[in-house]
Motif scaffolding. Structure first.
Motif, PDB file in Angstrom:
ATOM      1  N   ALA A  63      -8.219  10.138  -0.420  1.00 54.40           N
ATOM      2  CA  ALA A  63      -6.821   9.996  -0.010  1.00 54.40           C
ATOM      3  C   ALA A  63      -6.498   8.526   0.219  1.00 54.40           C
ATOM      4  O   ALA A  63      -5.433   8.037  -0.184  1.00 54.40           O
ATOM      5  CB  ALA A  63      -6.550  10.801   1.244  1.00 54.40           C
ATOM      6  N   ALA A  64      -7.426   7.819   0.847  1.00 52.99           N
ATOM      7  CA  ALA A  64      -7.178   6.396   1.108  1.00 52.99           C
ATOM      8  C   ALA A  64      -7.045   5.635  -0.210  1.00 52.99           C
ATOM      9  O   ALA A  64      -6.150   4.805  -0.380  1.00 52.99           O
ATOM     10  CB  ALA A  64      -8.324   5.815   1.936  1.00 52.99           C
ATOM     11  N   LEU A  65      -7.907   5.950  -1.170  1.00 53.47           N
ATOM     12  CA  LEU A  65      -7.862   5.280  -2.474  1.00 53.47           C
ATOM     13  C   LEU A  65      -6.575   5.647  -3.221  1.00 53.47           C
ATOM     14  O   LEU A  65      -5.951   4.804  -3.868  1.00 53.47           O
ATOM     15  CB  LEU A  65      -9.095   5.683  -3.302  1.00 53.47           C
ATOM     16  N   GLY A  66      -6.192   6.917  -3.098  1.00 48.29           N
ATOM     17  CA  GLY A  66      -4.950   7.364  -3.736  1.00 48.29           C
ATOM     18  C   GLY A  66      -3.761   6.584  -3.207  1.00 48.29           C
ATOM     19  O   GLY A  66      -2.855   6.195  -3.960  1.00 48.29           O
ATOM     20  N   LEU A  67      -3.773   6.358  -1.905  1.00 44.62           N
ATOM     21  CA  LEU A  67      -2.682   5.611  -1.284  1.00 44.62           C
ATOM     22  C   LEU A  67      -2.634   4.183  -1.826  1.00 44.62           C
ATOM     23  O   LEU A  67      -1.557   3.642  -2.130  1.00 44.62           O
ATOM     24  CB  LEU A  67      -2.883   5.597   0.230  1.00 44.62           C
ATOM     25  N   ILE A  68      -3.836   3.592  -1.973  1.00 43.59           N
ATOM     26  CA  ILE A  68      -3.903   2.234  -2.518  1.00 43.59           C
ATOM     27  C   ILE A  68      -3.402   2.234  -3.972  1.00 43.59           C
ATOM     28  O   ILE A  68      -2.637   1.362  -4.385  1.00 43.59           O
ATOM     29  CB  ILE A  68      -5.348   1.697  -2.457  1.00 43.59           C
ATOM     30  N   ALA A  69      -3.820   3.263  -4.718  1.00 43.38           N
ATOM     31  CA  ALA A  69      -3.449   3.322  -6.142  1.00 43.38           C
ATOM     32  C   ALA A  69      -1.948   3.493  -6.334  1.00 43.38           C
ATOM     33  O   ALA A  69      -1.409   3.140  -7.379  1.00 43.38           O
ATOM     34  CB  ALA A  69      -4.182   4.464  -6.826  1.00 43.38           C
ATOM     35  N   ALA A  70      -1.285   4.026  -5.323  1.00 43.64           N
ATOM     36  CA  ALA A  70       0.158   4.253  -5.466  1.00 43.64           C
ATOM     37  C   ALA A  70       0.956   2.968  -5.287  1.00 43.64           C
ATOM     38  O   ALA A  70       2.131   2.918  -5.647  1.00 43.64           O
ATOM     39  CB  ALA A  70       0.623   5.301  -4.459  1.00 43.64           C
ATOM     40  N   ILE A  71       0.297   1.946  -4.722  1.00 41.47           N
ATOM     41  CA  ILE A  71       1.051   0.724  -4.385  1.00 41.47           C
ATOM     42  C   ILE A  71       1.621  -0.015  -5.610  1.00 41.47           C
ATOM     43  O   ILE A  71       2.825  -0.275  -5.652  1.00 41.47           O
ATOM     44  CB  ILE A  71       0.184  -0.222  -3.508  1.00 41.47           C
ATOM     45  N   PRO A  72       0.807  -0.352  -6.611  1.00 42.10           N
ATOM     46  CA  PRO A  72       1.367  -1.162  -7.714  1.00 42.10           C
ATOM     47  C   PRO A  72       2.579  -0.545  -8.411  1.00 42.10           C
ATOM     48  O   PRO A  72       3.587  -1.233  -8.591  1.00 42.10           O
ATOM     49  CB  PRO A  72       0.186  -1.321  -8.679  1.00 42.10           C
ATOM     50  N   PRO A  73       2.539   0.749  -8.808  1.00 42.85           N
ATOM     51  CA  PRO A  73       3.735   1.290  -9.463  1.00 42.85           C
ATOM     52  C   PRO A  73       4.950   1.253  -8.547  1.00 42.85           C
ATOM     53  O   PRO A  73       6.072   0.992  -9.011  1.00 42.85           O
ATOM     54  CB  PRO A  73       3.343   2.744  -9.773  1.00 42.85           C
ATOM     55  N   VAL A  74       4.729   1.496  -7.256  1.00 36.81           N
ATOM     56  CA  VAL A  74       5.873   1.490  -6.338  1.00 36.81           C
ATOM     57  C   VAL A  74       6.469   0.089  -6.250  1.00 36.81           C
ATOM     58  O   VAL A  74       7.690  -0.095  -6.349  1.00 36.81           O
ATOM     59  CB  VAL A  74       5.447   1.998  -4.940  1.00 36.81           C
ATOM     60  N   ILE A  75       5.595  -0.911  -6.097  1.00 34.00           N
ATOM     61  CA  ILE A  75       6.082  -2.300  -6.020  1.00 34.00           C
ATOM     62  C   ILE A  75       6.829  -2.664  -7.296  1.00 34.00           C
ATOM     63  O   ILE A  75       7.936  -3.189  -7.270  1.00 34.00           O
ATOM     64  CB  ILE A  75       4.904  -3.277  -5.798  1.00 34.00           C
ATOM     65  N   LEU A  76       6.230  -2.325  -8.425  1.00 37.34           N
ATOM     66  CA  LEU A  76       6.851  -2.636  -9.708  1.00 37.34           C
ATOM     67  C   LEU A  76       8.200  -1.930  -9.843  1.00 37.34           C
ATOM     68  O   LEU A  76       9.189  -2.518 -10.284  1.00 37.34           O
ATOM     69  CB  LEU A  76       5.914  -2.179 -10.834  1.00 37.34           C
TER      70      LEU A  76
END
Lengths: 286, 362
Positions: A254-267
């Motif tokens: 879950a923690a990794l998933g949260l990290i993985a969600a960051i770049p697309p959201v920022i973009l």
């Protein structure tokens, strides 16, 4: 807007429940990322929405700090996979956008390339597995297995048709008169492309790039086949987060998933202006 | 040096012929309007002059210079597009300066010319605004300014006013004329609006179906159309055209116009140029008929259209339909049968087969 109150209530309830439905897994992941093992594992007797004792242990664990509760230690941290994902997705997107945009422009303006549009699609006609096995053999021969650039190259090739088709539609929609006007005033073709066409295409480029990036970023299959250890990406690394003692390490995942969600959201936020504004080419009558 | 000579100019797109055998000489500093309905080949002609299209056949010369193979950037033409083609990612200033920058004009000179042009076209207040949000009227001014600032020897305008509102169109007609007087370019103006062509052009070239039908001063083309198409296309409403046949009667030659009856006797000059039994088209302008006749076309009034300054009477029965323009206080009722009288000088006869005007013998 003079709808009745019950109707309004119903409307908002319907919208909210649909939004909730699609957000529940994401929210659950976000909540789980901050739970200690006792709260996310099967041993935790009751599951709660909010972490009872919020902790950053899952994140610490991902980046190498061993946890007394988990007893397991990772053979590598999440740092390298995150780097691998970033490098391969970013460069894959660049390759796809540069080649796709050039091809789309040439085809849209000069009609050259014959059957290229259809040829580009054929890569997507076959099941990915059928395409990837030969690619795997070729990449092994070329020494590109388990390198970020080998992965980026495949990402670029695989997503190029999307970039091409999206950009071609945008180029087709852009009226020729705008380029003609610049040509009549004594501009060279190349200068027109750089100074007029590309700047006007900014919204189109932004939305296509976001789309292609998300495709690359969330790939699992290709990375699984083409990386083995040093350059595995986030999705592949995530699948390996388990131990024989505790089974799936949901907290860390879950923690990794949260990290993985960051770049697309920022973009997405960064180019939202372009996405919302849409395309207004050269102030033309419609 | 900047006269334009089109010689036997033709253009085909595959099997479709957009323009066939066009010959036209446009003098230096002349304002010529290419007029015709959509698809008549006027824009194709324009695009070939600008260099956007290469002719399939024939030649284009600017003065003595053959333009075959000369890229459009080196032809010294300015082109204003129907849809403005403004670079929306740039400010008004940058749009105006664009061509000067591309051709390497020094910054000080560039700045001076942009400011002059902005002043001339009343664009000064929005010079530094982004061009994306401007109104259609201002965009059209900007498009004209962006081309005019290059001071082209030849200025090509492709229906530049077709998208702006009627009031602004009237303003721009005057301003374009003013612009041409100031810069003395050779102007070619494509339009389907006869009012624009009539009011601005030194000469009008009427086209239809890829063919140049008639060239002349606006008044000449209006008064003496060379064929049935030009007669019907120019004027609002266009010329009345009735099919008929020449018959000989006791009172001289007349035209038997079928359901519209027998025409009044033809003039002696007209009589000499037609023969008994010849199929003709009998034409006259709606504003040239009176209700005072006792011998001639007799038709019932079908509709009375009062448009303010004048009144248009629609006349006709099942086989014939014409219009007449009268003073606004004309007395007429639907259903009433009227007899029209038309002055001989205002009657135009056309050959029914070819559609060409029958030249009166002298």
């Amino acid at each position: 807007m003079n709808r009745s109150l019950p109707f309004e209530i119903f409307r908002y309830a319907a919208i909210l429940s649909l939004v909730a439905l699609s957000l529940v897994p994401t929210l659950w992941m976000a909540s789980m990322a901050f739970k200690p093992i006792a709260e996310w594992s099967a041993t935790g007797a009751d599951l709660t929405w909010w972490p009872k004792s919020p902790t950053l242990d899952n994140f610490r664990f991902l980046f190498g700090e061993s946890s007394s509760e988990l007893i397991v230690a990772l053979d590598r941290t999440a740092g390298q996979p995150i780097l691998s994902s970033l490098l391969s997705a970013v460069f894959g997107t660049l390759i796809a956008m540069i080649s796709g945009t050039s091809a789309a422009y040439g085809l849209s303006r000069f009609g050259s390339g014959g059957n290229l549009p259809l040829a580009l699609i054929q890569l997507r006609i076959f099941p990915p597995m059928a395409v990837m096995i030969p690619v795997m053999i070729m990449w092994a021969f070329l020494g590109l297995i388990d390198t970020w650039y080998g992965l980026a190259l495949v990402y670029g090739i695989v997503t190029m048709p999307f970039a091409f088709w999206l950009m071609k539609t945008f180029f087709d929609d852009m009226p020729r008169e705008i380029e003609d006007a610049a040509l009549v005033e004594g501009c060279s073709r190349l200068r027109v492309f750089w100074k007029i066409t590309l700047p006007m295409m900014r919204p189109a480029l932004a939305s296509s790039a976001l789309f292609v990036f998300i495709l690359n970023w969330s790939d699992y299959l290709i990375a699984l086949l083409l990386t083995t250890r040093d350059w595995v990406t986030i999705p592949v690394y995530m699948a390996s987060l388990s131990s024989s003692m505790t089974g799936q390490l949901y907290g860390a995942k879950a923690a990794l998933g949260l990290i993985a969600a960051i770049p697309p959201v920022i973009l997405g936020i960064a180019i939202q202006k372009h996405l919302v504004r849409g395309l207004t080419f050269g102030a033309l009558k419609q | 040096m900047t006269a334009i000579h089109l010689e036997n100019l033709s253009k085909s797109f595959g099997a479709f012929t957009a323009l066939k055998g066009m010959n036209l000489d446009i003098a230096d500093g002349e304002f010529v309007a290419l007029l015709g309905p959509s698809g008549c080949g006027k824009s194709t002609t324009m695009n070939m002059i600008s260099g956007l299209l290469e002719p399939s056949e024939g030649s284009i010369r600017f003065g003595e210079r053959d333009m075959r193979g000369v890229p459009m950037g080196r032809r010294g033409v300015g082109f204003v597009f129907q849809n403005y083609a403004i670079f929306t990612h740039m400010s008004v200033y940058d749009n105006l300066a664009y061509g000067l920058k591309a051709t390497g004009v020094a910054k000080a000179e560039r700045d001076r010319r942009v400011k002059d042009m902005a002043e001339f076209l009343h664009l000064t207040p929005m010079l530094n605004k982004p061009s994306a949000g401007l109104s259609v009227n201002i965009l059209q001014r900007l498009a004209i300014g962006r081309s005019a600032i290059m001071e082209p020897a030849i200025f090509l305008l492709d229906e530049p006013l077709s998208n702006v509102d009627a009031a602004f169109r009237a303003v721009m007609r005057t301003e374009l004329k003013h612009l041409q007087r100031q810069f003395r370019q050779t102007m070619v103006y494509v339009t389907h609006d006869q009012l624009e062509a009539m009011t601005m052009a030194d000469r009008i070239a009427v086209m239809d179906h890829g063919k140049l039908l008639q060239v002349g001063t606006p008044i000449d083309v209006y008064n003496n159309p060379s064929n049935v198409f030009v007669a019907g296309f120019l004027g609002s409403p266009g010329m009345n055209l009735l099919k008929g046949m020449i018959v000989r009667t006791d009172l001289g030659m007349r035209a038997d116009l079928g359901d519209a009856g027998l025409s009044a006797p033809l003039s002696s000059a007209q009589e000499k140029s037609v023969s008994d039994g010849q199929a003709i088209v009998y034409g006259f302008r709606p504003e040239h008929c009176q209700l005072t006749g006792d011998d001639g076309i007799r038709l019932p009034v079908t509709f009375v259209e009062r448009i303010g300054a004048r009144t248009i009477l629609h006349l006709g029965n099942k086989g014939a339909s014409i219009k007449g323009v009268f003073d606004n206080d004309v007395v007429a009722r639907s259903g009433e049968i009227v007899t029209l009288s038309i002055d001989h000088a205002n009657i135009r006869l056309f050959d029914a087969g070819s559609g060409d005007a029958i030249v009166e013998a002298r």
